[in-house]
Design a protein around this motif. Structure first.
Motif, short mmCIF file in Angstrom:
data_model
loop_
_atom_site.label_atom_id
_atom_site.label_comp_id
_atom_site.label_asym_id
_atom_site.label_seq_id
_atom_site.Cartn_x
_atom_site.Cartn_y
_atom_site.Cartn_z
N GLN A 641 74.04 -17.37 33.57
CA GLN A 641 73.44 -18.55 32.96
C GLN A 641 72.74 -19.38 34.03
OE1 GLN A 641 73.71 -19.25 29.68
NE2 GLN A 641 75.05 -17.56 29.16
N GLY A 643 69.93 -21.05 33.70
CA GLY A 643 69.18 -22.21 33.23
C GLY A 643 67.68 -21.97 33.23
N LEU A 644 67.25 -20.86 33.85
CA LEU A 644 65.81 -20.54 33.88
C LEU A 644 65.44 -19.82 32.61
CD1 LEU A 644 65.04 -19.32 37.49
CD2 LEU A 644 64.08 -21.28 36.28
N THR A 646 62.88 -18.27 31.87
CA THR A 646 62.22 -17.00 32.17
C THR A 646 63.23 -15.87 32.31
OG1 THR A 646 60.77 -18.40 33.47
CG2 THR A 646 60.45 -16.03 33.65
N VAL B 19 53.98 -10.89 26.55
CA VAL B 19 55.32 -10.81 27.15
C VAL B 19 55.21 -10.99 28.66
CG1 VAL B 19 57.24 -9.27 27.62
CG2 VAL B 19 56.29 -9.39 25.33
N VAL B 22 54.79 -14.58 29.48
CA VAL B 22 56.04 -15.36 29.37
C VAL B 22 56.93 -15.11 30.57
CG1 VAL B 22 58.17 -15.56 28.05
CG2 VAL B 22 55.99 -15.53 26.87
N LEU B 23 56.99 -13.85 31.02
CA LEU B 23 57.91 -13.51 32.09
C LEU B 23 57.44 -13.96 33.45
CD1 LEU B 23 59.21 -9.96 31.07
CD2 LEU B 23 60.22 -12.18 30.64
N THR B 24 56.15 -14.08 33.65
CA THR B 24 55.68 -14.36 35.01
C THR B 24 55.20 -15.80 35.21
OG1 THR B 24 53.54 -13.49 34.36
CG2 THR B 24 55.02 -12.00 35.54
N ARG B 25 54.73 -16.44 34.19
CA ARG B 25 54.18 -17.78 34.37
C ARG B 25 55.27 -18.83 34.52
NH1 ARG B 25 48.76 -18.13 35.58
NH2 ARG B 25 47.86 -16.18 34.83
N PHE B 31 53.04 -20.64 28.77
CA PHE B 31 54.00 -20.04 27.85
C PHE B 31 53.45 -20.06 26.44
CE2 PHE B 31 58.61 -19.52 29.11
CZ PHE B 31 58.31 -19.24 30.43
N VAL B 92 58.65 -24.62 34.22
CA VAL B 92 59.93 -24.32 33.55
C VAL B 92 61.05 -24.04 34.54
CG1 VAL B 92 58.97 -23.51 31.39
CG2 VAL B 92 59.28 -21.90 33.29
N THR B 93 60.73 -23.70 35.78
CA THR B 93 61.81 -23.45 36.73
C THR B 93 62.46 -24.74 37.23
OG1 THR B 93 60.20 -23.41 38.51
CG2 THR B 93 60.82 -21.30 37.56
N ALA B 95 63.30 -27.21 35.03
CA ALA B 95 64.22 -27.67 33.97
C ALA B 95 65.43 -26.75 33.87
CB ALA B 95 63.47 -27.75 32.65
N VAL B 96 66.36 -26.85 34.85
CA VAL B 96 67.53 -25.95 34.85
C VAL B 96 68.84 -26.74 34.78
CG1 VAL B 96 66.42 -24.03 35.98
CG2 VAL B 96 67.41 -25.87 37.34
N MET B 98 70.53 -27.65 32.12
CA MET B 98 71.42 -27.29 31.00
C MET B 98 72.18 -26.00 31.28
SD MET B 98 71.14 -29.24 28.14
CE MET B 98 70.92 -28.33 26.65
N ARG B 99 72.83 -25.95 32.41
CA ARG B 99 73.68 -24.79 32.68
C ARG B 99 75.03 -25.31 33.15
NH1 ARG B 99 71.25 -22.67 38.44
NH2 ARG B 99 71.54 -24.64 39.53
N TRP B 100 75.92 -24.38 33.56
CA TRP B 100 77.26 -24.79 33.96
C TRP B 100 77.14 -25.86 35.03
CZ3 TRP B 100 76.86 -23.16 38.94
CH2 TRP B 100 76.01 -22.06 39.19
#
Lengths: 670, 100
Positions: A641, A643-644, A646, B19, B22-25, B31, B92-93, B95-96, B98-100
């Protein structure tokens, strides 16, 4: 109007006075008359009158066996309920308990109020709660209800022994009494559960009663839990007997009773002589139909009783405190009652229970009077010569002592003699093990006579040995009145059952035999007689009761005479000191306390340490291992997890591709 | 007449480009664009098979997809607005949280 409608009030009246004493003592101590003694006396007086009414009704042939309140109603299984069983046995016991409790309340006015004790509401609340529990215990119609009130009685005992809890000794004595009796009650509880599971009912009497069901099961040759019916009855009976041995202070659980003398003396009279200790043997009498089915259980009861009678009597020989002598005599006398019950003498046991309640309450209250006079010095070697100064106490105490020693015609003679007689005839009639118990009991008669008169002579005769004894504190009517009532009873109570006289003269004077012979079906002495003969194989030998009576009287007189020879002079010596090592052994109570403490600290404690290690190491280890394994793997797995968003998309895509490839390869698309 | 397999290949190509985007940008706006490509890849499929089978159900669903895509863009832009407001960026990298 019948008494049974009001019988529930017999225990409830003391309960009300308990509430009054407790709430009044807490909220308005100034308004409480005599610290709660007056409500208690009124309540017990009411209980006594109601009990006498019940007794009269039962004498008229009205018996009651009814369920009052079911507190657990079982669906397709047994229910648990409170109820009452009024038959000759419980009616007799009700009168004894309420009478003794009433007199103890009166006596407490002198012992507690006049001596300026503090905490009186607590004291009277405890006494009232105790009377409530004991009376309800006597009324109980099933074993579980008995157990509930048995425990309450134990709780009250703890409260009252530890009344002077600010000192170390009473607090620790209370704890000891509680723990030792609790140890026995543990077995009792297992027994109650066993009875409920096996028979589906714990009722003492009626159509569905466990003694009756057990009897039928034995006749039908059923088996429970892989045992034959009779073996199983023995097992259950012995489990319940555990509670009896604890409460009635039988060997080896007797050690709490002498320590319990730390409580106020009226408490000792009420709880540790006349009623609470009686609860144990009363229970045996109550479910006698169950014990009568098992010769093994009966012989164990008889042997334990006989041994305790002798064992405790020897310890009473060397005690210096008046209450200690009485404590060991109590243990010893309850041994006799157990011996009587175990030897097939149901009536004899109940008889001795009755007379003992009177004369032992008398002796304790007399000791209380002496202790007031001696300014709370209990050492008999500091007394002497109290005879002239307190004649009422002396003569009543003497009556009690003669009854205790078993001298004709005082109450104890008739009952103790009958107990021994039952043991002898059934022993000769084909149960030789009872002869061993009889021998124990007979030897104990000698010691009883000796220690009783040693106590009387040291306390009341000779010259005063201290200044206090020369000028004792006077006692008032509230101490003397109970003594006189009990003194009369201790003298005449034996007249209710004079078997030897009946044999000699042919008069019908076996009133107690006739009294107990009838009653609710299945719980009568008559039925027990049949059971003892058929199930337990007890047969009475043909033997007159006159010669055994003369033998035990002679032995008692010999003991008393020896005490007279040694201690009657104006300035007696400590003759028991000449016994040397034996005296040391007796003073230390055969090192019973020491070995029980050793059992606790030397055996149980290491064992529990090992168990604790196992619990901490193995049981908790497994649980902790499981949790740390999941913690560890969770800590690893959570890295997924990130959070990325991608990464998640990549995972989704790769998984989909992998799934498609898998399905393609194994599903046959490619 | 152009064979249906060509359409399908085209649709696959467009979808895979989406696809890949989405995966590379890292830019959230890209996106949205990539997702639009993927949707249109699917649309080509719908229309192609509609033509092959000669009924209009596929084309109808193509129109639904267009409407859906418009709605998706509206919601997506809203999310991107919030993203920009909270992180002062549309990467997007970043905004992380929302993880543990």
């Amino acid at each position: 109007m019948v008494a049974a409608d009001f019988a529930a009030a017999i225990p409830l009246l003391p309960f009300v006075s308990f509430l009054i004493a407790m709430l009044g003592g807490y909220f308005a101590p100034r308004l409480l008359p005599k610290g709660g003694a007056i409500p208690g006396i009124l309540a017990l007086g009411g209980s006594l009158l109601l009990s006498l009414w019940v007794l009269a009704d039962v004498a008229g042939g009205t018996y009651t066996n009814e369920e009052l309140y079911a507190w657990v109603v079982g669906q397709d299984t047994f229910s648990l309920h409170f109820g009452m069983l009024l038959d000759p046995l419980s009616a007799l016991m009700l009168v004894i308990v309420s009478l003794v409790a009433f007199l103890v309340f009166v006596h407490s006015l002198g012992y507690m109020n006049d001596e300026g004790e503090t905490g009186l509401p607590r004291y009277y609340a405890g006494l009232s709660l105790f009377s409530f529990s004991m009376l309800a215990f006597v009324l109980a119609d099933n074993l579980l209800m008995s157990f509930v009130f048995f425990e309450l009685v134990g709780l009250c005992s703890w409260l009252l022994i530890g009344f002077w809890f600010r000192e170390d000794a009473p607090a620790s004595a209370a704890k000891k009494a509680f723990l030792v009796t609790r140890f026995g009650d543990y077995f009792f509880l297992v027994g109650v559960v066993g009875v409920l599971v096996t028979f589906g009912t714990a009722n003492f009497a009626g159509a569905e009663a466990f003694p009756t069901l057990a009897e039928e099961a034995i006749d039908a040759g059923e088996s429970f839990a892989g045992f034959g019916a009779q073996t199983w009855v023995t097992v259950l009976g012995l489990l319940v007997l555990g509670g009896v041995i604890g409460k009635s202070a039988q060997f080896p659980l007797h050690t709490w009773l002498p320590d319990a003398m730390e409580g106020p003396t009226p408490v000792s009279a009420l709880i540790h002589a006349a009623t609470m200790v009686a609860a144990g043997v009363y229970l045996v009498a109550r479910m006698y139909g169950f014990y009568a089915l098992s010769p093994t259980a009966l012989s164990i009861i008889a042997l334990v009783g006989g041994f305790t009678a002798l064992f405790a009597a020897t310890m009473g020989l060397v005690k210096r405190e008046i209450k200690q002598v009485l404590a060991y005599s109590t243990v010893s006398q309850y041994g006799y009652i157990m011996l009587g019950l175990g030897a097939g003498g149901y009536v004899a046991g109940v008889f001795h229970l009755t007379t003992h309640a009177f004369f032992k309450a008398l002796l304790f209250l007399g000791a209380g009077s002496v202790i007031i006079a001696m300014h709370h010095n209990e050492n008999m070697w500091d007394m002497g010569g109290l005879r002239e100064k307190m004649p009422v106490t002396y003569y009543t105490f003497l009556a009690g002592s003669l009854a205790l020693a078993g001298i004709v015609p005082f109450a104890g003679f008739w009952s103790k003699d009958e107990v021994l007689y039952e043991a002898l005839v059934h022993g000769l009639g084909g149960s030789p093990i009872l002869l061993v118990a009889y021998a124990f009991g007979l030897v104990a008669v000698f010691f009883t006579g000796f220690y009783t008169f040693r106590m009387v002579l040291l306390t009341f005769h000779g010259e005063p040995r201290t200044e206090t004894a020369e000028d004792p504190h006077p006692v008032r009517w509230n101490v003397k009145f109970p003594l006189v009532v009990l003194g009369i009873l201790a003298t005449v109570a034996g007249l209710i059952n004079m078997v030897p006289v009946q044999e000699l003269t042919g008069l019908r004077v076996e009133f107690l035999h006739e009294w107990l012979a009838v009653g609710v079906e299945g719980v009568t002495a008559e039925h027990y007689g049949t059971l003892l003969h058929d199930a337990a194989g007890y047969t009475a030998a043909e033997l007159g009761s006159l010669v055994p009576a003369l033998v035990s009287l002679g032995i008692a007189l010999a003991g008393a005479g020896l005490a007279w020879m040694l201690y009657a002079g104006p300035d007696p010596q400590e003759h028991t000191a000449r016994l040397g090592a034996i005296q040391r052994l007796l003073v230390h109570n055969y090192y019973q306390d020491e070995y029980q403490v050793w059992l606790a600290t030397g055996v149980t404690l290491p064992l529990s340490r090992v168990a604790d290690k196992f619990d901490q190491g193995v049981v908790d280890g497994v649980v902790n291992g499981v949790s740390s394994a999941s913690l560890f793997s969770g800590r690893r797995v959570r890295r997924v997890q990130s959070g990325l968003v991608t990464n998640y998309a990549l995972l989704l895509t790769l998984s989909l591709v992998a799934l498609l490839l898998f399905l393609g390869l194994y599903g046959g698309w490619l | 007449m152009i064979p249906t397999s060509y359409y399908v290949l085209l649709a696959t190509a467009v979808f895979c480009i989406g696809v890949f985007g989405v995966l590379t940008r890292r830019n959230a706006l890209m996106f949205l664009v990539s997702v639009e490509l993927m949707l249109n890849g699917a649309n080509i499929n719908l229309v192609a098979f509609s033509q092959l089978h000669g009924n209009l159900t596929g084309q109808t669903f193509g129109l639904f997809t267009l409407a859906l895509a418009a709605a998706e863009v509206a919601v997506g832009l809203g999310i991107i607005m919030v993203l920009a407001r909270n992180f002062e960026d549309v990467d997007v990298t970043e905004a992380v949280t929302m993880r543990w």
